[in-house]
Design a protein around this motif. Sequence first.
Motif, PDB file in Angstrom:
ATOM      1  N   LYS A  40       0.863  -1.186   0.000  1.00  0.00           N
ATOM      2  CA  LYS A  40       0.000   0.000   0.000  1.00  0.00           C
ATOM      3  C   LYS A  40       0.902   1.238   0.000  1.00  0.00           C
ATOM      4  CE  LYS A  40      -3.842  -2.139   2.423  1.00  0.00           C
ATOM      5  NZ  LYS A  40      -4.578  -2.219   3.697  1.00  0.00           N
ATOM      6  N   PRO A  41       0.423   2.312  -0.621  1.00  0.00           N
ATOM      7  CA  PRO A  41       1.306   3.489  -0.712  1.00  0.00           C
ATOM      8  C   PRO A  41       1.635   4.085   0.652  1.00  0.00           C
ATOM      9  CG  PRO A  41      -0.918   4.006  -1.469  1.00  0.00           C
ATOM     10  CD  PRO A  41      -0.887   2.538  -1.204  1.00  0.00           C
ATOM     11  N   ARG A  42       2.805   4.628   0.787  1.00  0.00           N
ATOM     12  CA  ARG A  42       3.240   5.324   1.986  1.00  0.00           C
ATOM     13  C   ARG A  42       3.586   6.756   1.601  1.00  0.00           C
ATOM     14  NH1 ARG A  42       1.757   0.512   3.765  1.00  0.00           N
ATOM     15  NH2 ARG A  42       2.687  -0.178   5.729  1.00  0.00           N
ATOM     16  N   ASP A  43       3.388   7.677   2.535  1.00  0.00           N
ATOM     17  CA  ASP A  43       3.610   9.096   2.272  1.00  0.00           C
ATOM     18  C   ASP A  43       4.904   9.560   2.931  1.00  0.00           C
ATOM     19  OD1 ASP A  43       3.539  11.791   1.852  1.00  0.00           O
ATOM     20  OD2 ASP A  43       1.698  12.157   3.008  1.00  0.00           O
ATOM     21  N   ILE A  44       5.972   9.626   2.141  1.00  0.00           N
ATOM     22  CA  ILE A  44       7.283  10.021   2.684  1.00  0.00           C
ATOM     23  C   ILE A  44       7.277  11.490   3.111  1.00  0.00           C
ATOM     24  CG2 ILE A  44       8.368  10.638   0.479  1.00  0.00           C
ATOM     25  CD1 ILE A  44      10.080   8.738   3.375  1.00  0.00           C
ATOM     26  N   ASN A  45       6.269  12.269   2.647  1.00  0.00           N
ATOM     27  CA  ASN A  45       6.204  13.689   3.042  1.00  0.00           C
ATOM     28  C   ASN A  45       5.878  13.878   4.518  1.00  0.00           C
ATOM     29  OD1 ASN A  45       6.796  14.754   0.471  1.00  0.00           O
ATOM     30  ND2 ASN A  45       4.724  14.172  -0.172  1.00  0.00           N
ATOM     31  N   LYS A  46       5.452  12.797   5.170  1.00  0.00           N
ATOM     32  CA  LYS A  46       5.225  12.887   6.620  1.00  0.00           C
ATOM     33  C   LYS A  46       6.541  12.884   7.383  1.00  0.00           C
ATOM     34  CE  LYS A  46       0.627  10.852   6.969  1.00  0.00           C
ATOM     35  NZ  LYS A  46       0.034  11.530   8.122  1.00  0.00           N
ATOM     36  N   LYS A 104      10.206  14.600   7.759  1.00  0.00           N
ATOM     37  CA  LYS A 104      10.941  15.813   7.383  1.00  0.00           C
ATOM     38  C   LYS A 104      12.220  15.955   8.210  1.00  0.00           C
ATOM     39  CE  LYS A 104       6.949  18.613   5.949  1.00  0.00           C
ATOM     40  NZ  LYS A 104       6.880  17.984   4.634  1.00  0.00           N
TER      41      LYS A 104
END
Length: 209
Positions: free
Chosen positions: A198-204, A206
């Motif tokens: 499932k996709p993960r959000d690397i923008n979380k 920083k």
Amino acid sequence: MKKILFLLIMASITMIGCTPTSTQQEQTENTQNAVIDAIMARRSIRQYHATPVSRDTLMQIMECGINAANGQNKQSWEVRIVDNSATMAQIQDLMAAGNAELDPAMVKGCMRGAPVMVFIARDLNYDFSAYDCGLLAGNILLSAQSMGVGSIVLGSPVRFINDAVNSADILHILGYSENYELCLCVGLGYAAETPAAKPRDINKVKFID
Ligand SMILES: Cc1cc2nc3c(=O)[nH]c(=O)nc-3n(C[C@H](O)[C@H](O)[C@H](O)COP(=O)(O)O)c2cc1C
């Protein structure tokens, strides 16, 4: 003298051979390793073969579980493993009976057909025990993955058991010590599906400079 010179030359050659050049270092960093492979390949499994998982394999997985980092090494968990279908069915029947307002098939199905269920309880006397249990579960998932055993973390059975009117009857089967509360479940078994990541959000994530 010649002998010493020879030994010095040999030692330098050996040292040059052992010191990674920047290219070798980059290669090492880019090379997949077994831990990263297991982390990236693990997926929640919701369809299982009926093939049992041997207790030797389960114990190896549990050894990895209990070697997780945990607050003050309090090991603020108690783990119960159900790997026989009769006890599993008994627990599922009690769960369905104890949540009579809900569809029994849905309640029983919350265990996703996993042939092994690991019930993890946390010590209510320790404020970080839920994290300990989560880390234990994480080690279980990854060690299982590395041994070819599929897994899933399950929160629903925790709710269905803790909220059931007959909660005490179900927990009696699991036999936890006083002051322990069911916190998390992990299903284990041989996977009968290969779900995509499932996709993960690397923008979380920083970096703060
Ligand atoms: C605390 C927690 C509770 C979960 N509870 C359930 C559950 O009750 N039923 C279920 O099918 N999956 C459950 N999952 C699995 C998640 O849905 C799954 O980990 C997430 O969708 C990411 O997919 P992946 O594990 O394949 O990467 C749970 C996962 C966690 C960490």
